[in-house]
Design an enzyme around this catalytic site. Structure first.
Site, mmCIF file in Angstrom:
data_model
loop_
_atom_site.group_PDB
_atom_site.id
_atom_site.type_symbol
_atom_site.label_atom_id
_atom_site.label_comp_id
_atom_site.label_asym_id
_atom_site.label_seq_id
_atom_site.Cartn_x
_atom_site.Cartn_y
_atom_site.Cartn_z
ATOM 1 N N GLU A 6 59.721 73.544 -1.921
ATOM 2 C CA GLU A 6 60.211 74.581 -1.001
ATOM 3 C C GLU A 6 61.087 73.795 0.134
ATOM 4 O O GLU A 6 60.821 72.830 0.898
ATOM 5 C CB GLU A 6 59.099 74.928 -0.591
ATOM 6 C CG GLU A 6 59.442 76.062 0.725
ATOM 7 C CD GLU A 6 58.311 76.713 1.623
ATOM 8 O OE1 GLU A 6 58.725 76.574 2.929
ATOM 9 O OE2 GLU A 6 57.075 76.715 1.289
ATOM 10 N N CYS A 44 59.308 78.113 7.801
ATOM 11 C CA CYS A 44 60.099 78.117 6.695
ATOM 12 C C CYS A 44 60.607 79.764 6.668
ATOM 13 O O CYS A 44 61.603 79.673 5.996
ATOM 14 C CB CYS A 44 59.496 77.547 5.599
ATOM 15 S SG CYS A 44 58.072 78.251 4.996
#
Length: 496
Positions: free
Chosen positions: A228, A265
């Site tokens: 990620e 994020c």
């Protein structure tokens, strides 16, 4: 000073993990679930020392860390419950039909093998040493080697000790879990390219994740890297909604943008809407709300310095105006929120403006026409999330645009901010490249286990030698697909 684990020690740990994999491969889903629940209990039992240590190392508030600790234990227990149901074994049984010359074929999922997990900086519990990657890999039947994040070494060691103690308590091989420390790039590269490693999980920067991905794909036997790597998480707001809620939406946006000093994020870094009175009202409210946000220290000096650098670069671009910023003087590593504004065409033409700035930084993109928003959508890179701020009528009028946006993200939100990531089955925390390296999987929620399994079929095997998940009597009492139909009972086979 962080101790650098030697390559000799790492090599020993990898070999131990390879041995431990042979053990884990023959554990049942119920046994692994029991282990996972025990880890959760041990983490829960850790007292104030864990919280104060993490607070000292990361500047995260004790309240935030208390919540994250609860999330971490919840992940281990939720994943354990899911593993125990057999949902990720995905058992398939097609019984023999001699009259049709069809064999007895049975399939289920087993762990890939030893997994390297790279700890994240922004979640010292939930995405680090004892985070969801470690929990889901062990649940899948994979030994784990954690490369600790250097930003919180003591916290990482405390969590590692919990897992190590649980391994000893269960009498399992030591190689089930290993904890590697160090700051050099070479450690990560060595782990990723080692022949006995079978998968990698990473949360962090694009450059770091892409480097590991490239190393893994240059191997003689390439392996998956579930990285990620970041996202600008655009919000696309439509006029009907803005007309009625511009001020309220601006307040929600300001809170989401600055939550956790913008160090999520899923931080909504870009807000896109049509130029005009409605977006002007939105911006006018931001000018009031953003200065109210009191800056806090960022996770560490390096993250702060990178935020200041990237914020300055984006703000200095042509056709960009600062529309709102926090007024407080910068103190130590405080992340001061800034929101800039630009035109749709400038956003399209200047790639710097579509790059992630990790921290409380937002860009308002005012487009001249719907066609400009459509062009932005079509050229948008892969994202973890995209938010639609709209009325039902807005949706009806923009089906083509929304269909394009579906192709660009892993989670599509409607009139909610993206910073809340719930640990549930339906959560998709992963998106098209470059937000992650494999959009088919999630790193949050029980389905994270799917990353670390592979199928294996057994054809015409005696029942005695089959895994528990595939035996006739179904000793684990799990749901299985038998001859195309779901069956949770034992198989009543004719005797010969």
């Amino acid at each position: 000073m962080i101790e650098e684990t030697s390559k000799e020690n790492i090599e020993v740990r990898i070999q131990m993990a390879a041995v431990a994999y042979q053990f884990l491969k023959n554990t049942t889903i119920k046994e692994r679930a029991a282990f996972m629940n025990a880890v959760a209990d041990q983490i829960e039992a850790l007292g104030e020392e864990l919280l104060t240590t993490a607070h000292t190392e990361t500047s995260l508030s004790l309240a935030r860390l208390t919540g994250e600790k609860a999330r971490t234990t919840g992940q281990w227990r939720t994943y354990a419950k899911a593993v125990a149901t057999g949902i990720y074994a995905e058992t398939r049984i097609d019984l023999a039909q001699p009259e049709k010359q069809k064999s007895d074929i049975r399939k289920y999922n087993i762990g890939l093998g030893p997994v390297v997990v790279f700890g994240a900086s922004n979640f010292p519990f939930a995405f680090s040493t004892a985070g969801g990657d470690t929990a889901s890999a062990i649940g899948a039947g994979c030994p784990v080697i954690v490369k600790a994040h250097p930003a919180h070494p003591q916290t990482s060691q405390m969590m590692a000790d919990v897992i190590t103690d649980t391994v000893k308590e269960f009498g399992w091989p030591e190689g089930i879990f290993s904890h590697i420390t160090g700051t050099s790039y070479e450690i990560g590269a060595y782990l990723t390219q080692h022949n006995d490693i079978r998968a990698v999980a990473f949360t962090g920067s694009f450059s770091g994740g892409k480097a590991l991905f490239d190393i893994a794909n240059r191997r003689e036997n390439p392996i998956p890297v579930f990285a990620e790597m970041g996202s600008i998480n655009p919000i696309v707001a439509f006029d009907h909604l803005l007309e009625s809620r511009a001020e309220d939406l601006a307040k929600e946006y300001a809170l989401s943008l600055t939550l956790g000093v913008g160090q999520f994020c899923t931080n909504p870094g870009v807000f896109i809407a049509l130029k005009g009175e409605n977006i002007d009202r939105f911006i006018a409210t931001l000018k009031i709300e953003i200065p109210k946000i009191i800056p806090s220290n960022m996770l560490n000096k390096g993250i702060f310095e990178n935020f200041e650098k990237l914020k300055s670069v984006a703000s200095a671009q042509s056709e960009v105006n600062i529309v709102a910023e926090a007024n407080t003087e910068i103190n130590e590593w405080e992340g001061r929120a800034v929101v800039i504004e630009t035109t749709g065409q400038n956003f399209i033409q200047n790639g710097i403006l579509s790059e992630e700035v990790f921290g409380p930084f937002g860009i308002i993109v005012a487009c001249e026409a719907p066609e400009e928003i459509q062009q932005i959508a079509e050229e948008l890179k892969g994202q973890l999330t995209i938010t639609i701020a709209a009325t039902d009528e807005d949706v009806r009028q923009n089906i083509k645009l929304i269909d394009v946006l579906k192709d660009k993200c892993g989670r599509l939100l409607f009139n909610q901010m993206p910073t809340g990531v719930e640990v549930v089955y339906a959560m998709q925390h992963g998106g098209p490249f470059p937000s992650t390296t494999d959009a088919r999987f999630t790193s949050v929620g029980p389905d994270a286990v799917k990353r670390f399994v592979r199928p294996i079929s057994f054809q015409n095997w005696p029942d005695e030698f089959l895994p528990e998940e595939l035996k006739d009597e179904n000793p684990l009492q799990i749901k299985r697909m038998v001859d195309g139909e779901v069956n949770s009972g034992s198989l009543k086979l004719p005797t010969t």
